[in-house]
Design a protein around this motif. Structure first.
Motif, PDB file in Angstrom:
ATOM      1  N   GLU A  63     -39.177  35.155 -29.095  1.00  0.00           N
ATOM      2  CA  GLU A  63     -40.639  34.698 -29.854  1.00  0.00           C
ATOM      3  C   GLU A  63     -40.187  33.650 -31.211  1.00  0.00           C
ATOM      4  N   ALA A  64     -38.811  33.707 -31.219  1.00  0.00           N
ATOM      5  CA  ALA A  64     -38.006  32.518 -32.479  1.00  0.00           C
ATOM      6  C   ALA A  64     -38.118  31.068 -31.543  1.00  0.00           C
ATOM      7  N   ALA A  65     -38.736  31.398 -30.230  1.00  0.00           N
ATOM      8  CA  ALA A  65     -38.487  30.371 -28.604  1.00  0.00           C
ATOM      9  C   ALA A  65     -40.287  29.648 -28.377  1.00  0.00           C
ATOM     10  N   ARG A  66     -40.320  30.966 -28.942  1.00  0.00           N
ATOM     11  CA  ARG A  66     -42.564  30.846 -28.586  1.00  0.00           C
ATOM     12  C   ARG A  66     -43.036  29.730 -29.621  1.00  0.00           C
ATOM     13  N   HIS A  67     -42.587  30.005 -31.091  1.00  0.00           N
ATOM     14  CA  HIS A  67     -43.299  29.734 -32.585  1.00  0.00           C
ATOM     15  C   HIS A  67     -42.172  28.072 -32.717  1.00  0.00           C
ATOM     16  N   ALA A  68     -41.668  28.412 -31.901  1.00  0.00           N
ATOM     17  CA  ALA A  68     -40.812  26.819 -32.534  1.00  0.00           C
ATOM     18  C   ALA A  68     -41.202  26.062 -31.700  1.00  0.00           C
ATOM     19  N   GLY A  69     -41.449  26.683 -29.532  1.00  0.00           N
ATOM     20  CA  GLY A  69     -42.347  25.538 -28.872  1.00  0.00           C
ATOM     21  C   GLY A  69     -43.633  25.445 -29.416  1.00  0.00           C
ATOM     22  N   GLU A  70     -44.380  25.991 -30.147  1.00  0.00           N
ATOM     23  CA  GLU A  70     -45.798  25.770 -30.990  1.00  0.00           C
ATOM     24  C   GLU A  70     -46.133  24.787 -32.282  1.00  0.00           C
ATOM     25  N   SER A  71     -44.523  24.286 -32.384  1.00  0.00           N
ATOM     26  CA  SER A  71     -44.229  23.550 -33.503  1.00  0.00           C
ATOM     27  C   SER A  71     -43.087  22.147 -33.132  1.00  0.00           C
ATOM     28  N   GLY A  72     -43.315  22.483 -32.060  1.00  0.00           N
ATOM     29  CA  GLY A  72     -42.857  21.339 -31.919  1.00  0.00           C
ATOM     30  C   GLY A  72     -41.827  20.766 -31.155  1.00  0.00           C
ATOM     31  N   CYS A  73     -40.729  21.750 -31.176  1.00  0.00           N
ATOM     32  CA  CYS A  73     -39.342  22.016 -31.491  1.00  0.00           C
ATOM     33  C   CYS A  73     -38.379  22.603 -30.572  1.00  0.00           C
ATOM     34  N   ALA A  74     -37.518  23.004 -30.696  1.00  0.00           N
ATOM     35  CA  ALA A  74     -36.643  24.749 -29.419  1.00  0.00           C
ATOM     36  C   ALA A  74     -36.285  24.999 -30.380  1.00  0.00           C
ATOM     37  N   VAL A  75     -35.403  26.139 -29.608  1.00  0.00           N
ATOM     38  CA  VAL A  75     -34.254  26.730 -29.906  1.00  0.00           C
ATOM     39  C   VAL A  75     -33.453  26.858 -29.520  1.00  0.00           C
ATOM     40  N   ALA A  76     -32.337  26.628 -30.614  1.00  0.00           N
ATOM     41  CA  ALA A  76     -30.872  27.164 -29.456  1.00  0.00           C
ATOM     42  C   ALA A  76     -29.476  27.964 -30.277  1.00  0.00           C
ATOM     43  N   ALA A  77     -28.942  28.534 -29.550  1.00  0.00           N
ATOM     44  CA  ALA A  77     -27.934  29.906 -30.453  1.00  0.00           C
ATOM     45  C   ALA A  77     -26.651  29.050 -29.675  1.00  0.00           C
ATOM     46  N   LEU A  78     -26.548  28.050 -30.785  1.00  0.00           N
ATOM     47  CA  LEU A  78     -25.442  27.114 -31.077  1.00  0.00           C
ATOM     48  C   LEU A  78     -24.405  27.388 -32.541  1.00  0.00           C
ATOM     49  N   ALA A  79     -23.237  27.175 -32.828  1.00  0.00           N
ATOM     50  CA  ALA A  79     -22.440  27.523 -34.232  1.00  0.00           C
ATOM     51  C   ALA A  79     -22.715  26.354 -34.773  1.00  0.00           C
ATOM     52  N   THR A  80     -22.621  25.300 -34.116  1.00  0.00           N
ATOM     53  CA  THR A  80     -22.724  23.626 -35.064  1.00  0.00           C
ATOM     54  C   THR A  80     -23.299  22.684 -33.787  1.00  0.00           C
TER      55      THR A  80
END
Length: 362
Positions: A73-90
């Motif tokens: 769901e985070a990836a979907r909302h991010a994609g609609e906002s022009g970005c993506a999500v990554a599980a990276l700690a830095t």
């Protein structure tokens, strides 16, 4: 059976360049109009970050399903906002973080200066239910030496501002810049714990109880012990493994308390050295054994953790999952090793990020 909940912080990135994007407000706005997700996500200190929290779960399969759903769901909302999500700690890519505009975040920026600016690090917090504050403090006292092993298992932050830090969890080193962060000596009672917290707030150095950043603390909002040492994990299965081990640690500590067995008497100085060793080495070299605080191979120390919580894991039905998960990480590596192998193969931090975007949802 004790319930477990997980909070994860995700990095918002450009899907093409891998660079962090300050688009949390746009992503949150998208989520707010979705009936299923309107209260799922929260803003974080920096505008390049997004947080979600699962519901309390008794079963690890149910917890895994929820983590995977929240990430998608985070990836979907991010994609609609022009970005993506990554599980990276830095962020592997260079970044100039932007602090959120809320009163709390602006107070922190004014109080702590550049330390706040540089705190764009992303963690995984595990909440495990407890029956009382007394039990919770007894647990916090007894799990301290074992938390460095969770840090080593979860390590997922080898890069910082475009460079290899030579750490497996550089996030944890940045996090230690907060004045209230780190391990604690035994409190012995709930009264002493709450008095310590009140004394720390009274100094004015921290804003309120929400800034008690102990490695393990009593939650302000829930009847839980909150374990805060882990990097956000690249794979959802690693987050589930951490949750299972955390519940095992809490249950084991509670049993020791009821049986009248005291905590290991390690100083904060030694606990900090164990945390540093875990951050530096991850699972690739030696760790400090929680019982002896002497160097041993990472595999030996992970096995000691499994032995320590084995009875509790067996009672909850998590023993086979925990053994398999630890074996998988020791064989194929944690997030830090995956990122470094991607960098060696591709020679590009951009490619590291874009592949981690994909792995976040697997």
């Amino acid at each position: 059976m004790r319930t477990v909940g997980v909070e994860e912080e995700l990095l918002l990135v450009d899907p093409e360049t891998g660079e962090p994007q300050a688009l949390s407000a746009a992503v949150l706005a998208r989520a707010a109009v979705d009936e299923a997700d309107h209260d799922l996500f929260e803003k974080e200190l920096h505008n390049q970050m997004l947080e979600f929290a699962t519901h309390p779960q008794s079963g690890m399969e149910e917890l895994r399903a929820e983590i995977v759903r929240c990430r998608k769901e985070a990836a979907r909302h991010a994609g609609e906002s022009g970005c993506a999500v990554a599980a990276l700690a830095t962020s592997p890519m260079p970044v100039s973080p932007s602090v959120g505009m809320g009163r709390r975040y602006q107070w922190m920026a004014e109080q702590y200066g550049i330390a706040t600016q540089e705190q764009m690090v992303l963690g995984c917090h595990v909440h495990v239910s407890v029956e009382s504050d007394e039990e919770a403090v007894a647990v916090v006292d007894r799990i301290q030496p074992w938390l460095s092993v969770l840090s080593a298992l979860s390590a997922n932050s080898p890069f910082w501002q475009g460079k290899d830090t030579r750490y497996s969890s550089y996030r944890s080193r940045v996090w230690q810049r907060w004045p209230s962060a780190g391990p604690t000596e035994p409190f012995r009672s709930a009264e002493r714990y709450h008095r310590r917290v009140a004394d720390m707030v009274a100094t004015g150095v921290i804003l309120d109880k929400g800034m008690i950043y102990f490695d393990a603390r009593l939650s302000r909002r829930y009847p839980t012990v909150e374990i805060r040492v882990a990097d956000v994990c690249l794979h959802a299965d690693t987050a589930v493994l951490l949750a299972a081990l955390a519940r095992g640690l809490v249950e084991t500590a509670a049993r020791e308390w009821r049986e009248g067995r005291g905590p290991l008497e390690h100083s904060v100085s030694l606990l900090r050295l164990a945390a540093w060793r875990a951050a530096r080495s991850g699972l690739t070299e030696e760790l400090l054994h929680p019982a002896t605080m002497r160097r041993m191979p990472a595999e030996t120390v992970v096995r000691a953790l499994l032995d320590h919580v084995g009875d509790a894991l067996a009672d909850s039905g998590d023993l086979d999952r925990a053994r398999a998960g630890c074996a998988e990480l020791l064989r194929h590596g944690n997030g830090a090793r995956v990122q470094r192998e991607l960098m060696r193969r591709t020679g590009s931090l951009r490619d590291v990020v874009t592949e981690c975007v994909r792995l976040t949802q697997t």
